[in-house]
Design an enzyme around this catalytic site. Structure first.
Site, PDB file in Angstrom:
ATOM      1  CB  CYS A 117     -20.640 112.785 109.751  1.00 45.83           C
ATOM      2  SG  CYS A 117     -21.932 111.819 108.994  1.00 45.83           S
ATOM      3  CG  HIS A 239     -17.052 111.098 108.565  1.00 44.05           C
ATOM      4  ND1 HIS A 239     -17.288 110.271 109.450  1.00 44.05           N
ATOM      5  CD2 HIS A 239     -17.837 111.285 107.495  1.00 44.05           C
ATOM      6  CE1 HIS A 239     -18.966 109.963 109.029  1.00 44.05           C
ATOM      7  NE2 HIS A 239     -19.195 110.457 107.992  1.00 44.05           N
ATOM      8  CG  ASN A 269     -21.026 107.550 107.281  1.00 41.99           C
ATOM      9  OD1 ASN A 269     -20.892 107.792 108.324  1.00 41.99           O
ATOM     10  ND2 ASN A 269     -21.275 108.474 106.471  1.00 41.99           N
TER      11      ASN A 269
HETATM   12  O1  UT7 Z   1     -21.363 111.052 106.272  1.00 41.14           O
HETATM   13  C1  UT7 Z   1     -21.647 112.060 105.077  1.00 41.14           C
HETATM   14  C2  UT7 Z   1     -22.703 111.416 104.420  1.00 41.14           C
HETATM   15  N1  UT7 Z   1     -22.723 110.809 103.218  1.00 41.14           N
HETATM   16  C3  UT7 Z   1     -21.703 110.757 102.315  1.00 41.14           C
HETATM   17  O2  UT7 Z   1     -20.537 111.034 102.506  1.00 41.14           O
HETATM   18  C4  UT7 Z   1     -21.912 110.180 101.004  1.00 41.14           C
HETATM   19  C5  UT7 Z   1     -21.256 110.971 100.019  1.00 41.14           C
HETATM   20  N2  UT7 Z   1     -21.809 110.234  98.595  1.00 41.14           N
HETATM   21  C6  UT7 Z   1     -21.086 109.231  98.066  1.00 41.14           C
HETATM   22  O3  UT7 Z   1     -20.752 108.256  98.882  1.00 41.14           O
HETATM   23  C7  UT7 Z   1     -21.847 108.615  96.739  1.00 41.14           C
HETATM   24  O4  UT7 Z   1     -22.068 109.541  96.033  1.00 41.14           O
HETATM   25  C8  UT7 Z   1     -22.976 107.252  96.745  1.00 41.14           C
HETATM   26  C9  UT7 Z   1     -21.932 106.074  97.273  1.00 41.14           C
HETATM   27  C10 UT7 Z   1     -23.622 107.476  97.774  1.00 41.14           C
HETATM   28  C11 UT7 Z   1     -23.405 107.191  95.312  1.00 41.14           C
HETATM   29  O5  UT7 Z   1     -22.183 106.785  94.480  1.00 41.14           O
HETATM   30  P1  UT7 Z   1     -22.176 107.543  93.217  1.00 41.14           P
HETATM   31  O6  UT7 Z   1     -20.861 106.716  92.562  1.00 41.14           O
HETATM   32  O7  UT7 Z   1     -21.797 109.083  93.345  1.00 41.14           O
HETATM   33  O8  UT7 Z   1     -23.325 107.337  92.299  1.00 41.14           O
HETATM   34  P2  UT7 Z   1     -24.340 108.355  91.903  1.00 41.14           P
HETATM   35  O9  UT7 Z   1     -25.125 108.763  92.800  1.00 41.14           O
HETATM   36  O10 UT7 Z   1     -23.834 108.944  90.828  1.00 41.14           O
HETATM   37  O11 UT7 Z   1     -25.252 107.055  91.146  1.00 41.14           O
HETATM   38  C12 UT7 Z   1     -24.739 106.449  89.902  1.00 41.14           C
HETATM   39  C13 UT7 Z   1     -25.846 105.200  89.773  1.00 41.14           C
HETATM   40  C14 UT7 Z   1     -27.163 105.702  89.344  1.00 41.14           C
HETATM   41  O12 UT7 Z   1     -27.756 105.081  88.142  1.00 41.14           O
HETATM   42  P3  UT7 Z   1     -27.931 105.753  86.991  1.00 41.14           P
HETATM   43  O13 UT7 Z   1     -29.039 106.818  87.239  1.00 41.14           O
HETATM   44  O14 UT7 Z   1     -26.701 106.247  86.542  1.00 41.14           O
HETATM   45  O15 UT7 Z   1     -28.816 104.509  86.235  1.00 41.14           O
HETATM   46  C15 UT7 Z   1     -27.783 105.147  90.796  1.00 41.14           C
HETATM   47  O16 UT7 Z   1     -29.109 104.960  90.974  1.00 41.14           O
HETATM   48  O17 UT7 Z   1     -25.362 104.261  90.399  1.00 41.14           O
HETATM   49  C16 UT7 Z   1     -26.855 104.063  90.951  1.00 41.14           C
HETATM   50  N3  UT7 Z   1     -26.812 103.453  92.485  1.00 41.14           N
HETATM   51  C17 UT7 Z   1     -26.650 102.186  92.694  1.00 41.14           C
HETATM   52  N4  UT7 Z   1     -26.272 101.113  92.004  1.00 41.14           N
HETATM   53  C18 UT7 Z   1     -26.290  99.832  92.257  1.00 41.14           C
HETATM   54  C19 UT7 Z   1     -27.011 104.191  93.566  1.00 41.14           C
HETATM   55  N5  UT7 Z   1     -26.862 103.354  94.668  1.00 41.14           N
HETATM   56  C20 UT7 Z   1     -26.650 102.129  94.174  1.00 41.14           C
HETATM   57  C21 UT7 Z   1     -26.481 100.972  94.686  1.00 41.14           C
HETATM   58  N6  UT7 Z   1     -26.314  99.845  93.853  1.00 41.14           N
HETATM   59  N7  UT7 Z   1     -26.306 100.809  96.128  1.00 41.14           N
END
Ligand code: UT7
Length: 312
Positions: A117, A239, A269
């Site tokens: 990215c 980005h 993204n």
């Molecule tokens: O280009 C660079 C590449 N990537 C990025 O920039 C991504 C950077 N990271 C992010 O954008 C975020 O970390 C995410 C959008 C990927 C995830 O959001 P988050 O607020 O950090 O969530 P998390 O990973 O801490 O997960 C919180 C909860 C989890 O459930 P439990 O374990 O608390 O029960 C996940 O399983 O949210 C759950 N979860 C979802 N729930 C519904 C993760 N993805 C989803 C989803 N729908 N799509």
């Protein structure tokens, strides 16, 4: 690698495939909701190729930039494509674009760059460095991705985030005041955090924290290298990964959110394509006034990060 190079922006362009993946579509594929996706990322739709290739998107974005700038494409001396989703390992997407533009008869330097990215920022830095060497006067830089081809549509942590698209930028030698300061960096032992083998895998939380730090560090280093202050920067074009990442940076730097140009709601993204697509949309909405400053900032797999501070 850090430096300040003389560069003029000649024109920008973009191309996205027609088909969309909405949050409602994703609700049918994985255990997620529109509400979760919007509140956790800000993304509502992403574009998806149907039959088109990365080279197709790259070519269309390039054509769009060339046509809007009314640029004589025979003047192009180099083509650089930033991508992590080339259609094949070789030839490069840049060489394919050269042929599609009908430029085979010209001695053009064509190659691809993989810095995920941050790819477009890296490609711009390399292109600017070429411009400061004797042979090169005009360079076409493209970020193009078909990320939907490397998504695991059973993994809700990743498949909701990414989309397809391409953006292009034509640059040429600038006048003395038209400089760009660059800062790029990498930390190469973070493969477990974000990688693409068969499909894209990511530890979202870790990338989230890294991203906020990487953007903050890039902003600070660029200002230092350029001898500028943040209030002198007209717009920051980051980005486009997650709305909350940008909110986090805005809070850290005590900046209003409208200091950043954001369009991730529509595209998700698009990795190396996200900054040039955003740049093109910014340029369409706000003419590039001499004396203003644009800051591009990227971060991604590698891990890589960095930016460019463009003095127009
Ligand atoms: O280009 C660079 C590449 N990537 C990025 O920039 C991504 C950077 N990271 C992010 O954008 C975020 O970390 C995410 C959008 C990927 C995830 O959001 P988050 O607020 O950090 O969530 P998390 O990973 O801490 O997960 C919180 C909860 C989890 O459930 P439990 O374990 O608390 O029960 C996940 O399983 O949210 C759950 N979860 C979802 N729930 C519904 C993760 N993805 C989803 C989803 N729908 N799509």
């Amino acid at each position: 690698m850090e430096n300040k190079l003389t560069v003029k922006l000649i024109g920008t362009g973009k191309y996205v495939p027609k088909a969309l993946i909405t949050n409602a579509d994703l609700e049918k594929m994985v255990d997620t909701t529109d509400e979760w996706i919007v509140t956790h990322t800000g993304i509502k739709t992403r574009h998806k190729v149907e039959g088109e290739t990365t080279a197709d998107l790259a070519y269309q974005a390039a054509l769009n930039a060339i046509q809007k700038a009314k640029f004589d494409l025979e003047l192009i001396d180099a083509i650089i494509v930033a991508t992590i989703t080339p259609d094949f390992a070789s030839p490069s997407m840049a060489a394919v674009v050269q042929a599609r533009l009908g430029l085979n008869h010209r001695d053009i330097t064509c190659f691809d760059i993989n810095a995920a990215c941050t790819g477009f920022v890296y490609a711009l830095q390399v292109g600017a460095a070429l411009l400061n060497s004797p042979k090169y006067r005009h360079i076409l830089i493209i970020g193009a991705e078909t990320l939907t081809k490397i998504m695991d549509y059973t993994d809700r942590n990743t498949c909701i985030l990414f989309g397809d698209g391409a953006g292009a930028l034509l640059i040429g030698r600038g006048q003395a005041h038209q400089t760009v300061s660059f800062y790029t960096a990498s930390e190469g032992d973070m493969e477990d955090v974000l990688s693409v083998k068969e499909v894209l895998r990511m530890q979202g939380r870790r990338v989230f924290k890294f991203a906020i730090n990487a953007i903050e560090k890039s902003i600070n280093r660029l200002l230092e290298l350029d001898g500028s202050r943040l209030d002198m920067v007209t717009k920051i074009i980051p980005h486009q990964a997650n709305y909350r990442i940008i909110e986090g940076v805005a809070e850290l730097k005590k900046l209003p959110l409208n200091k950043f140009f954001l369009n991730l709601e529509h595209y998700g993204n698009t990795s190396a394509a996200s900054i040039p697509i955003a740049l093109d949309e910014y340029v369409e909405s706000s003419p590039l006034l001499p004396g203003s400053k644009l800051m591009l900032v990227g971060f991604g797999a590698g891990l890589t990060w960095g930016g460019a501070l463009i003095n127009l």
